[in-house]
Scaffold this motif. Structure first.
Motif, PDB file in Angstrom:
ATOM      1  N   GLN A 209      42.998  23.424  32.243  1.00 20.14           N
ATOM      2  CA  GLN A 209      42.452  24.256  33.353  1.00 20.14           C
ATOM      3  C   GLN A 209      43.379  25.319  33.709  1.00 20.14           C
ATOM      4  O   GLN A 209      42.876  26.229  34.139  1.00 20.14           O
ATOM      5  CB  GLN A 209      42.584  23.214  34.619  1.00 20.14           C
ATOM      6  CG  GLN A 209      41.891  23.960  35.811  1.00 20.14           C
ATOM      7  CD  GLN A 209      40.487  24.010  35.675  1.00 20.14           C
ATOM      8  OE1 GLN A 209      39.759  23.457  34.799  1.00 20.14           O
ATOM      9  NE2 GLN A 209      39.927  25.191  36.292  1.00 20.14           N
ATOM     10  N   ILE A 210      44.806  25.272  33.780  1.00 15.08           N
ATOM     11  CA  ILE A 210      45.631  26.083  33.861  1.00 15.08           C
ATOM     12  C   ILE A 210      45.458  27.300  33.010  1.00 15.08           C
ATOM     13  O   ILE A 210      45.427  28.680  33.240  1.00 15.08           O
ATOM     14  CB  ILE A 210      47.137  25.720  34.049  1.00 15.08           C
ATOM     15  CG1 ILE A 210      47.309  24.999  35.078  1.00 15.08           C
ATOM     16  CG2 ILE A 210      48.122  26.932  33.918  1.00 15.08           C
ATOM     17  CD1 ILE A 210      48.754  24.143  35.360  1.00 15.08           C
ATOM     18  N   GLN A 211      45.292  26.929  31.720  1.00 17.16           N
ATOM     19  CA  GLN A 211      45.178  27.998  30.547  1.00 17.16           C
ATOM     20  C   GLN A 211      43.921  28.583  30.767  1.00 17.16           C
ATOM     21  O   GLN A 211      43.772  30.038  30.507  1.00 17.16           O
ATOM     22  CB  GLN A 211      45.082  27.460  29.211  1.00 17.16           C
ATOM     23  CG  GLN A 211      46.557  26.851  28.751  1.00 17.16           C
ATOM     24  CD  GLN A 211      46.535  26.173  27.273  1.00 17.16           C
ATOM     25  OE1 GLN A 211      45.423  25.892  27.052  1.00 17.16           O
ATOM     26  NE2 GLN A 211      47.548  25.743  26.967  1.00 17.16           N
ATOM     27  N   LYS A 212      42.938  27.843  31.307  1.00 14.21           N
ATOM     28  CA  LYS A 212      41.501  28.648  31.658  1.00 14.21           C
ATOM     29  C   LYS A 212      41.673  29.738  32.657  1.00 14.21           C
ATOM     30  O   LYS A 212      41.100  30.697  32.632  1.00 14.21           O
ATOM     31  CB  LYS A 212      40.553  27.679  31.778  1.00 14.21           C
ATOM     32  CG  LYS A 212      39.812  26.998  30.594  1.00 14.21           C
ATOM     33  CD  LYS A 212      38.884  25.927  30.944  1.00 14.21           C
ATOM     34  CE  LYS A 212      38.317  25.141  29.954  1.00 14.21           C
ATOM     35  NZ  LYS A 212      37.478  24.094  30.184  1.00 14.21           N
ATOM     36  N   THR A 213      42.307  29.258  33.710  1.00  9.17           N
ATOM     37  CA  THR A 213      42.665  30.116  34.950  1.00  9.17           C
ATOM     38  C   THR A 213      43.427  31.192  34.607  1.00  9.17           C
ATOM     39  O   THR A 213      43.092  32.425  35.064  1.00  9.17           O
ATOM     40  CB  THR A 213      43.349  29.160  36.119  1.00  9.17           C
ATOM     41  OG1 THR A 213      42.461  28.182  36.363  1.00  9.17           O
ATOM     42  CG2 THR A 213      43.454  30.155  37.322  1.00  9.17           C
ATOM     43  N   ILE A 214      44.313  31.216  33.716  1.00  7.15           N
ATOM     44  CA  ILE A 214      45.180  32.362  33.248  1.00  7.15           C
ATOM     45  C   ILE A 214      44.410  33.196  32.528  1.00  7.15           C
ATOM     46  O   ILE A 214      44.575  34.472  32.837  1.00  7.15           O
ATOM     47  CB  ILE A 214      46.646  31.604  32.549  1.00  7.15           C
ATOM     48  CG1 ILE A 214      47.528  31.175  33.583  1.00  7.15           C
ATOM     49  CG2 ILE A 214      47.111  32.861  31.842  1.00  7.15           C
ATOM     50  CD1 ILE A 214      48.521  30.585  32.979  1.00  7.15           C
ATOM     51  N   ALA A 215      43.591  32.469  31.514  1.00  3.19           N
ATOM     52  CA  ALA A 215      42.854  33.459  30.886  1.00  3.19           C
ATOM     53  C   ALA A 215      41.857  34.275  31.637  1.00  3.19           C
ATOM     54  O   ALA A 215      41.490  35.451  31.543  1.00  3.19           O
ATOM     55  CB  ALA A 215      42.047  32.657  29.488  1.00  3.19           C
ATOM     56  N   LYS A 216      41.165  33.784  32.751  1.00  2.00           N
ATOM     57  CA  LYS A 216      40.179  34.529  33.569  1.00  2.00           C
ATOM     58  C   LYS A 216      40.912  35.500  34.370  1.00  2.00           C
ATOM     59  O   LYS A 216      40.489  36.521  34.581  1.00  2.00           O
ATOM     60  CB  LYS A 216      39.500  33.418  34.513  1.00  2.00           C
ATOM     61  CG  LYS A 216      38.456  32.643  33.950  1.00  2.00           C
ATOM     62  CD  LYS A 216      38.064  31.627  35.039  1.00  2.00           C
ATOM     63  CE  LYS A 216      37.028  30.530  34.295  1.00  2.00           C
ATOM     64  NZ  LYS A 216      36.195  29.732  35.190  1.00  2.00           N
ATOM     65  N   LEU A 217      42.237  35.085  34.848  1.00  4.57           N
ATOM     66  CA  LEU A 217      42.855  35.998  35.690  1.00  4.57           C
ATOM     67  C   LEU A 217      43.169  37.286  34.687  1.00  4.57           C
ATOM     68  O   LEU A 217      43.123  38.423  35.299  1.00  4.57           O
ATOM     69  CB  LEU A 217      44.304  35.488  36.069  1.00  4.57           C
ATOM     70  CG  LEU A 217      43.862  34.687  37.311  1.00  4.57           C
ATOM     71  CD1 LEU A 217      45.321  33.979  37.440  1.00  4.57           C
ATOM     72  CD2 LEU A 217      43.578  35.324  38.568  1.00  4.57           C
TER      73      LEU A 217
END
Length: 176
Positions: A147-155
């Motif tokens: 989830q953190i990786q996805k959030t960082i990718a979205k950011l």
């Protein structure tokens, strides 16, 4: 008791008699406490029938030795009685010590068995704790990491889109 016969002075005899009386009191209470328990010395009552049977076997020798010691203390001046009671002590000593050794060995084997049982429980607890850690990694930390990786990718994607939009706006402003 053997030292009592060798004592020359009355003061030395009195010291030896005092020590015998104290030792006798401790011996009686310890012997009884090992069987029925004693809160003063923090010994629980014995429940093992095999150990209780060993205590029954030893009681004959224990009682004979106690009576002999008490008789020696009561009739200190009678040297014939001293020799008779000394022989009673010496005759019962070997059997008493052999049987007491059997009792100690039984306690030792029981404590070793309890220690092995405790070690098994510790290993089970260790395995259970490791299983919980593995489940936490699989069910909590791995999904959280994804989830953190996805959030960082979205950011990062939003940042690049924002940079593109800012460039376009800047270009439009310059054209205007």
């Amino acid at each position: 008791v053997l030292l009592l016969k060798e004592a020359k002075s009355s003061q030395k005899k009195h010291e030896i008699i005092s020590e015998i009386e104290q030792t006798l009191a401790v011996w009686k209470s310890s012997h009884l406490g090992l069987q029925i328990g004693d809160a003063a010395i923090e010994v629980p009552a014995e429940n093992d029938s095999e150990i209780l049977q060993l205590f029954k076997n030893i009681d004959v020798h224990h009682h004979a030795m106690i009576v002999a010691i008490e008789d020696i203390l009561f009739q200190q001046e009678d040297s014939k009685n001293f020799e008779v009671q000394k022989e009673v002590l010496l005759n019962n000593e070997r059997d008493f010590l052999r049987l007491m050794d059997d009792i100690v060995n039984k306690y030792d084997s029981r404590s070793k068995a309890q220690l092995q049982n405790l070690k098994k429980k510790e290993y089970w607890l260790l395995g259970f704790a490791l299983l919980i850690l593995i489940l936490e990694i699989q069910l909590i930390f791995r999904p959280l990491s994804v989830q953190i990786q996805k959030t960082i990718a979205k950011l990062m994607q939003s940042q690049s889109e924002s940079d593109e939009n800012a460039f376009k706006i800047e270009t439009l402003l310059t054209e205007k």
